[in-house]
Design a protein around this motif. Structure first.
Motif, PDB file in Angstrom:
ATOM      1  N   GLN A 220      46.488  59.674  76.673  1.00  0.00           N
ATOM      2  CA  GLN A 220      45.744  60.802  76.103  1.00  0.00           C
ATOM      3  C   GLN A 220      44.240  60.644  76.317  1.00  0.00           C
ATOM      4  O   GLN A 220      43.549  61.588  76.700  1.00  0.00           O
ATOM      5  CB  GLN A 220      46.048  60.933  74.604  1.00  0.00           C
ATOM      6  N   LYS A 221      43.756  59.431  76.049  1.00  0.00           N
ATOM      7  CA  LYS A 221      42.320  59.171  76.207  1.00  0.00           C
ATOM      8  C   LYS A 221      41.903  59.278  77.676  1.00  0.00           C
ATOM      9  O   LYS A 221      40.869  59.863  78.000  1.00  0.00           O
ATOM     10  CB  LYS A 221      41.964  57.783  75.665  1.00  0.00           C
ATOM     11  N   LEU A 222      42.694  58.684  78.570  1.00  0.00           N
ATOM     12  CA  LEU A 222      42.380  58.738  79.996  1.00  0.00           C
ATOM     13  C   LEU A 222      42.365  60.188  80.491  1.00  0.00           C
ATOM     14  O   LEU A 222      41.459  60.591  81.231  1.00  0.00           O
ATOM     15  CB  LEU A 222      43.398  57.923  80.795  1.00  0.00           C
ATOM     16  N   ASP A 223      43.359  60.973  80.087  1.00  0.00           N
ATOM     17  CA  ASP A 223      43.418  62.373  80.512  1.00  0.00           C
ATOM     18  C   ASP A 223      42.243  63.175  79.951  1.00  0.00           C
ATOM     19  O   ASP A 223      41.685  64.037  80.637  1.00  0.00           O
ATOM     20  CB  ASP A 223      44.742  63.004  80.076  1.00  0.00           C
ATOM     21  N   GLN A 224      41.867  62.874  78.720  1.00  0.00           N
ATOM     22  CA  GLN A 224      40.730  63.549  78.100  1.00  0.00           C
ATOM     23  C   GLN A 224      39.445  63.268  78.875  1.00  0.00           C
ATOM     24  O   GLN A 224      38.668  64.171  79.178  1.00  0.00           O
ATOM     25  CB  GLN A 224      40.602  63.076  76.649  1.00  0.00           C
ATOM     26  N   HIS A 225      39.229  61.994  79.209  1.00  0.00           N
ATOM     27  CA  HIS A 225      38.032  61.609  79.972  1.00  0.00           C
ATOM     28  C   HIS A 225      38.081  62.173  81.392  1.00  0.00           C
ATOM     29  O   HIS A 225      37.057  62.588  81.938  1.00  0.00           O
ATOM     30  CB  HIS A 225      37.892  60.085  80.019  1.00  0.00           C
ATOM     31  N   TYR A 226      39.279  62.185  81.990  1.00  0.00           N
ATOM     32  CA  TYR A 226      39.418  62.718  83.353  1.00  0.00           C
ATOM     33  C   TYR A 226      38.966  64.173  83.407  1.00  0.00           C
ATOM     34  O   TYR A 226      38.265  64.594  84.336  1.00  0.00           O
ATOM     35  CB  TYR A 226      40.868  62.588  83.825  1.00  0.00           C
ATOM     36  N   LYS A 227      39.358  64.961  82.400  1.00  0.00           N
ATOM     37  CA  LYS A 227      38.958  66.374  82.356  1.00  0.00           C
ATOM     38  C   LYS A 227      37.454  66.526  82.119  1.00  0.00           C
ATOM     39  O   LYS A 227      36.827  67.460  82.616  1.00  0.00           O
ATOM     40  CB  LYS A 227      39.737  67.106  81.268  1.00  0.00           C
TER      41      LYS A 227
ATOM     42  N   TYR B  83      42.173  58.384  87.803  1.00  0.00           N
ATOM     43  CA  TYR B  83      41.417  57.826  86.677  1.00  0.00           C
ATOM     44  C   TYR B  83      40.273  56.917  87.118  1.00  0.00           C
ATOM     45  O   TYR B  83      39.506  56.444  86.286  1.00  0.00           O
ATOM     46  CB  TYR B  83      42.357  57.044  85.755  1.00  0.00           C
ATOM     47  N   ASP B  84      40.157  56.663  88.401  1.00  0.00           N
ATOM     48  CA  ASP B  84      39.155  55.707  88.890  1.00  0.00           C
ATOM     49  C   ASP B  84      37.729  56.111  88.525  1.00  0.00           C
ATOM     50  O   ASP B  84      36.963  55.306  88.003  1.00  0.00           O
ATOM     51  CB  ASP B  84      39.274  55.543  90.413  1.00  0.00           C
ATOM     52  N   PHE B  85      37.350  57.351  88.813  1.00  0.00           N
ATOM     53  CA  PHE B  85      35.974  57.793  88.563  1.00  0.00           C
ATOM     54  C   PHE B  85      35.627  57.650  87.083  1.00  0.00           C
ATOM     55  O   PHE B  85      34.547  57.180  86.716  1.00  0.00           O
ATOM     56  CB  PHE B  85      35.790  59.243  89.019  1.00  0.00           C
ATOM     57  N   VAL B  86      36.562  58.026  86.233  1.00  0.00           N
ATOM     58  CA  VAL B  86      36.372  57.934  84.782  1.00  0.00           C
ATOM     59  C   VAL B  86      36.127  56.486  84.364  1.00  0.00           C
ATOM     60  O   VAL B  86      35.144  56.171  83.676  1.00  0.00           O
ATOM     61  CB  VAL B  86      37.635  58.459  84.056  1.00  0.00           C
ATOM     62  N   ILE B  87      37.030  55.610  84.776  1.00  0.00           N
ATOM     63  CA  ILE B  87      36.946  54.201  84.366  1.00  0.00           C
ATOM     64  C   ILE B  87      35.658  53.577  84.882  1.00  0.00           C
ATOM     65  O   ILE B  87      34.949  52.877  84.148  1.00  0.00           O
ATOM     66  CB  ILE B  87      38.184  53.423  84.865  1.00  0.00           C
ATOM     67  N   CYS B  88      35.332  53.856  86.137  1.00  0.00           N
ATOM     68  CA  CYS B  88      34.124  53.293  86.744  1.00  0.00           C
ATOM     69  C   CYS B  88      32.871  53.748  86.007  1.00  0.00           C
ATOM     70  O   CYS B  88      32.005  52.946  85.667  1.00  0.00           O
ATOM     71  CB  CYS B  88      34.054  53.675  88.219  1.00  0.00           C
ATOM     72  N   HIS B  89      32.774  55.045  85.729  1.00  0.00           N
ATOM     73  CA  HIS B  89      31.536  55.572  85.139  1.00  0.00           C
ATOM     74  C   HIS B  89      31.410  55.274  83.653  1.00  0.00           C
ATOM     75  O   HIS B  89      30.295  55.149  83.143  1.00  0.00           O
ATOM     76  CB  HIS B  89      31.406  57.067  85.436  1.00  0.00           C
ATOM     77  N   ILE B  90      32.512  55.112  82.968  1.00  0.00           N
ATOM     78  CA  ILE B  90      32.439  54.649  81.581  1.00  0.00           C
ATOM     79  C   ILE B  90      31.833  53.244  81.560  1.00  0.00           C
ATOM     80  O   ILE B  90      30.959  52.927  80.749  1.00  0.00           O
ATOM     81  CB  ILE B  90      33.827  54.680  80.909  1.00  0.00           C
ATOM     82  N   GLY B  91      32.281  52.403  82.499  1.00  0.00           N
ATOM     83  CA  GLY B  91      31.715  51.052  82.602  1.00  0.00           C
ATOM     84  C   GLY B  91      30.277  51.057  83.073  1.00  0.00           C
ATOM     85  O   GLY B  91      29.414  50.377  82.508  1.00  0.00           O
TER      86      GLY B  91
ATOM     87  N   GLU C  45      31.276  54.437  75.428  1.00  0.00           N
ATOM     88  CA  GLU C  45      32.431  54.022  74.624  1.00  0.00           C
ATOM     89  C   GLU C  45      33.688  54.683  75.178  1.00  0.00           C
ATOM     90  O   GLU C  45      33.689  55.901  75.429  1.00  0.00           O
ATOM     91  CB  GLU C  45      32.233  54.442  73.161  1.00  0.00           C
ATOM     92  N   PHE C  46      34.736  53.891  75.369  1.00  0.00           N
ATOM     93  CA  PHE C  46      35.976  54.475  75.878  1.00  0.00           C
ATOM     94  C   PHE C  46      36.684  55.224  74.740  1.00  0.00           C
ATOM     95  O   PHE C  46      37.238  56.270  74.946  1.00  0.00           O
ATOM     96  CB  PHE C  46      36.900  53.396  76.450  1.00  0.00           C
TER      97      PHE C  46
END
Length: 268
Positions: free
Chosen positions: A9-16, A254-262, A267-268
């Protein structure tokens, strides 16, 4: 299962949330400057090869390349002549020397002369039966290394870093990044390589491997998507396998999301 559901859910939310309006700063912003597919492909590959180190430094180097090529990357590479460039060429990026970069552009010209596009070169080593793109990456990068050996007699540290081999343990972050841009299709990624003619068919997005750098590794360790401590090819495969639990068809979305959060220390 509940933890997995919450994480999806969190990953999909950030992806959008991370759409094209959230693109900058990222090397992907450079191929987005172009409309012609030939310019997009070559600019994307050059951007990916320079995509290591501080993001500000990456952006500065790619802006410098745009000045050198006069905003015509495909024309510049296909007409590149090292002999005429040495006297006026001063371009370094971290431990890529000017000579490394000249050799890189020359190797790209050879590839375009022989295959016409990087897509055709990559397809020459692609096997639909392979689980992922590991073997195709090896064939692709080995092509450049072999040509570098023939042309320049020895391989510099810079050239070897540009074309790493997964079987030697490298996570191959930059080539996986380029392949994500070329094969996936959404607001950020171009999908230019998913329209393939003839018996080759498509390269499915499910065969992509996530591009792992320190930012991605750190977040993925926190999310328990990997148990490995050192960034390597096996870590990249493990993270991708775990992301397939959330989207088996397109795990690398999900790569772009994970990379840019880092990268942005969010906060994830």
């Amino acid at each position: 299962m509940k933890n997995n559901f919450n994480l999806k859910q969190k990953l999909d939310q950030h992806y959008k949330a991370f759409d094209k309006s959230q693109l900058m700063p990222d090397p992907l912003q450079f191929p987005h400057l172009f409309k012609n597919e030939k310019d997009i492909e070559i600019m994307a590959f050059i951007a990916s090869v320079f995509a290591y180190g501080n993001v500000k430094q990456i952006i500065n180097s790619l802006n410098k390349f745009l000045l050198i090529c006069e905003n015509k990357p495909y024309l510049f590479i296909t007409n590149f002549t090292p002999q005429n460039t040495l006297s006026q060429f001063s371009f370094i990026h971290r431990f890529y020397s000017s000579n490394d970069i000249i050799q890189f552009f020359h190797l790209l010209k050879i590839a375009y002369n022989e295959f016409g596009s990087l897509k055709k070169l990559f397809l020459s080593g692609y096997n639909q039966q392979d689980e992922n793109l590991k073997n195709a990456i090896t064939t692709f990068n080995q092509y450049f290394l072999n040509n570098a050996q023939k042309e320049f007699k020895q391989l510099s540290r810079g050239i070897m870093f540009m074309f790493p081999l997964p079987e030697k343990g490298s996570a191959c972050k930059r080539i996986n990044l380029f392949l994500r841009w070329m094969i996936r299709k959404d607001d950020l990624d171009f999908g230019l390589w998913n329209r393939l003619p003839g018996r080759q068919g498509e390269i499915p997005a499910s065969k992509l491997i996530i591009p792992v750098d320190t930012h991605v590794a750190k977040i993925c360790k926190q999310l328990k998507l990997t148990s490995r401590k050192i960034v390597c090819w096996k870590m990249a495969e493990e993270i991708t396998t775990n992301l397939k639990k959330f989207d088996p068809v397109d795990p690398v979305k999900y790569d772009f999301v994970i990379c840019h959060i880092g990268m942005r220390k969010l906060e994830f």
